[in-house]
Design an enzyme around this catalytic site. Structure first.
Site, PDB file in Angstrom:
ATOM      1  N   GLY A 134      43.703 -11.463  10.999  1.00 55.47           N
ATOM      2  CA  GLY A 134      44.959 -10.621  10.057  1.00 55.47           C
ATOM      3  C   GLY A 134      45.245 -11.289   8.953  1.00 55.47           C
ATOM      4  O   GLY A 134      46.272 -11.441   7.839  1.00 55.47           O
ATOM      5  N   ASP A 135      45.722 -12.463   9.926  1.00 54.69           N
ATOM      6  CA  ASP A 135      46.417 -13.962   9.224  1.00 54.69           C
ATOM      7  C   ASP A 135      44.997 -14.268   8.037  1.00 54.69           C
ATOM      8  O   ASP A 135      45.701 -14.246   6.749  1.00 54.69           O
ATOM      9  CB  ASP A 135      46.221 -14.748   9.865  1.00 54.69           C
ATOM     10  CG  ASP A 135      47.161 -16.127   8.913  1.00 54.69           C
ATOM     11  OD1 ASP A 135      47.981 -16.012   8.739  1.00 54.69           O
ATOM     12  OD2 ASP A 135      46.371 -17.647   9.608  1.00 54.69           O
ATOM     13  N   GLY A 136      43.973 -14.227   7.901  1.00 53.46           N
ATOM     14  CA  GLY A 136      43.009 -13.871   6.530  1.00 53.46           C
ATOM     15  C   GLY A 136      43.458 -13.462   5.857  1.00 53.46           C
ATOM     16  O   GLY A 136      43.142 -13.891   4.127  1.00 53.46           O
ATOM     17  N   ALA A 144      44.755 -10.664  15.007  1.00 51.32           N
ATOM     18  CA  ALA A 144      46.527 -11.327  14.503  1.00 51.32           C
ATOM     19  C   ALA A 144      45.489 -12.898  13.990  1.00 51.32           C
ATOM     20  O   ALA A 144      45.950 -12.782  12.859  1.00 51.32           O
ATOM     21  CB  ALA A 144      46.892 -11.364  15.102  1.00 51.32           C
ATOM     22  N   GLU A 164      46.563 -13.165   3.878  1.00 54.34           N
ATOM     23  CA  GLU A 164      46.484 -14.512   2.817  1.00 54.34           C
ATOM     24  C   GLU A 164      45.432 -14.380   1.600  1.00 54.34           C
ATOM     25  O   GLU A 164      45.932 -14.051   0.354  1.00 54.34           O
ATOM     26  CB  GLU A 164      45.629 -15.791   3.951  1.00 54.34           C
ATOM     27  CG  GLU A 164      46.142 -17.277   3.276  1.00 54.34           C
ATOM     28  CD  GLU A 164      46.328 -18.364   3.559  1.00 54.34           C
ATOM     29  OE1 GLU A 164      45.335 -19.498   3.010  1.00 54.34           O
ATOM     30  OE2 GLU A 164      46.511 -18.905   4.474  1.00 54.34           O
TER      31      GLU A 164
END
Length: 133
Positions: free
Chosen positions: A26-28, A23, A31
């Protein structure tokens, strides 16, 4: 030297990673994709790009847009999403409900998982479906 833009982890390596690690990555990934989409589509003036990015990457927006792609996921992708969603969060942002935050974490885990496999075409398919007007 590792090429961090073209990764291709095998199943055993992927399974050994924590869901929160997926996660986080995946957030990066999500974004960077949002920032690229905003710039390429002229969706915001330069001074407003950060604010526009935050609107798309915030947990409530991610949870809402995830609903657009949920029917498109295969079984393995849905399982990764569920693993991410079911991870116990340490804290929940004030602007999001627990369900929204968990859905966003599941989406981010899925994006991290796909990225680590080098499945950029699938990332693009899902992201495009999420961002359709």
């Amino acid at each position: 030297m590792t090429d961090y833009f073209h990764l291709n982890l095998d199943q055993d390596a992927l399974l050994s990673l924590s869901t929160l690690g997926l996660a986080h990555l995946g957030d990066g990934v999500f974004e960077v994709m949002v920032r690229s989409w905003l710039v390429l589509h002229g969706k915001a003036k330069a001074k407003d790009l950060h604010r526009a990015t935050v609107q798309y990457v915030a947990a409530p927006a991610q949870a809402e847009r995830f609903e657009r792609i949920q029917p498109l996921l295969d079984q393995e992708e849905a399982d990764v999403f569920r693993r991410g969603r079911n991870t116990a969060p340490h804290s929940i942002p004030k602007a999001a409900s627990r369900a929204q935050y968990q859905a966003a974490t599941g989406l981010e885990a899925l994006f991290g998982w796909l990225y680590l496999q080098g499945r950029t075409q699938r990332l693009n398919e899902l992201f495009s479906a999420m961002m359709e007007e």
